[in-house]
Design a protein around this motif. Structure first.
Motif, short mmCIF file in Angstrom:
data_model
loop_
_atom_site.label_atom_id
_atom_site.label_comp_id
_atom_site.label_asym_id
_atom_site.label_seq_id
_atom_site.Cartn_x
_atom_site.Cartn_y
_atom_site.Cartn_z
N UNK A 1 0.84 -1.20 0.00
CA UNK A 1 0.00 0.00 0.00
C UNK A 1 0.87 1.25 0.00
N UNK A 2 0.35 2.39 -0.42
CA UNK A 2 1.14 3.64 -0.40
C UNK A 2 1.58 3.97 1.03
N UNK A 3 2.85 4.38 1.19
CA UNK A 3 3.36 4.73 2.50
C UNK A 3 4.38 5.85 2.35
N UNK A 4 4.60 6.60 3.41
CA UNK A 4 5.50 7.75 3.35
C UNK A 4 6.63 7.68 4.36
N UNK A 5 6.58 6.74 5.27
CA UNK A 5 7.59 6.64 6.33
C UNK A 5 7.80 5.18 6.72
N UNK A 6 9.05 4.84 7.03
CA UNK A 6 9.38 3.50 7.52
C UNK A 6 10.23 3.65 8.77
N UNK A 7 9.88 2.91 9.81
CA UNK A 7 10.66 3.00 11.04
C UNK A 7 10.76 1.63 11.69
N UNK A 8 11.78 1.47 12.52
CA UNK A 8 11.96 0.23 13.28
C UNK A 8 10.99 0.24 14.46
N UNK A 9 10.27 -0.85 14.61
CA UNK A 9 9.28 -0.97 15.67
C UNK A 9 9.75 -2.02 16.67
#
Length: 296
Positions: free
Chosen positions: A33-41
């Protein structure tokens, strides 16, 4: 025990969280899906289940809100118990973040990758987990230095998957050239991972090229690492190597070292103590536990 190769692979995804999404889309053909941010969870699932379970890494994609969670698992050998944990990781994470989840298994060995890709039957009709596995055939061979500069983590991943082949020397040259644009700590770590992944033929090919004088390493750090690293046999060289390896492992595991802890490591002159810390660094849960742990 967790290996340096295992932690090194995780560090690539931790250093650049978008790598997991890019590999799912480009290497495995998964529509995201469209996304704008990726971070470690957080990769802990103790909030949901009474027994502690911990995945290798969790990447969360966001577009103002959580859109997709990716459980990244590094698998270097067959481990039936680990496969049994994967469904729990997904269902627990789905409950916590409230968005779809996928499992990405990174397996640089082809045989292990095939084993990881086997469906996991859960018993309920239609409830079958088919892991998305990134094996060596899905990892590109990167020999172009410009491509390595644009995506150094993928270049190192390429070396770890294909470095044992004859093409490994060409991949290593691309990584060494790309190291010019990295900070010293990441440069050192990526060069170490790459060189450790080379097979005999690839290593001999790279060293032969170096001795011929036809290839000029493009950073002072890499030049020093290649030329002097193999010659360090004195005690000080061993101590420095152990200190560097220890700091890299702690950094790869995401631990934040304060000035006191870092100084304690850098000032340690007992090789046996450094070796014990290095062995324990891959399993401890904190830097405090590392220094308090009794000798193995």
């Amino acid at each position: 025990m967790v290996s340096m190769k295992h932690e090194g692979l995780l560090a690539l995804f931790r250093n650049r969280p978008t790598l997991a999404a890019e590999l799912l889309r480009e290497a495995l053909g998964v529509e995201l899906p469209p996304w704008s941010e990726a971070r470690v969870e957080s990769a802990e699932f103790t909030q949901v289940v009474p027994t502690e379970y911990r995945a290798d890494l969790v990447i969360l994609l966001l577009d103002g809100k959580p859109i997709l969670a990716i459980v990244v698992e590094v698998q270097l050998s067959r481990d039936g118990n680990k496969r049994e944990s994967w469904p729990l990781y997904l269902t627990s994470l789905r409950s916590r973040v409230g968005c779809p989840v996928v499992l990405l298994v990174v397996a640089p060995n082809a045989a292990v990758a095939r084993w990881c890709a086997q469906p996991i039957e859960l018993g309920h009709p239609g409830f079958v987990l088919r892991p998305l596995v990134l094996g060596p055939e899905a990892i590109p061979v990167i020999v172009d230095e410009q491509a390595a500069r644009e995506d150094p983590e993928l270049a190192v991943l390429s070396a770890m998957a294909h470095g044992h082949k004859e093409v490994g020397a060409a991949i290593a040259r691309a990584v060494l050239g790309a190291a010019q644009g990295l900070d010293d700590e990441r440069c050192s770590f990526y060069v170490d991972l790459t060189m450790a992944s080379l097979g005999t033929a690839a290593r001999e090919g790279l060293e032969g090229l170096m001795k011929s004088g036809k290839y000029e390493y493009q950073t002072e750090f890499v030049r020093k690492w290649i030329v002097q690293g193999r010659q360090e046999g004195r005690e000080e060289g061993l101590l420095k190597g152990e200190r560097t390896a220890l700091l890299k492992v702690l950094n790869a595991r995401g631990f934040q070292l304060d000035d006191v802890a870092r100084q304690r490591i850098l000032e340690c002159t007992e090789l046996a103590q450094l070796e014990r810390w290095l062995d324990q660094a891959v399993t401890v849960r904190s830097v405090h536990e590392l220094f308090e742990a009794p000798p193995a």
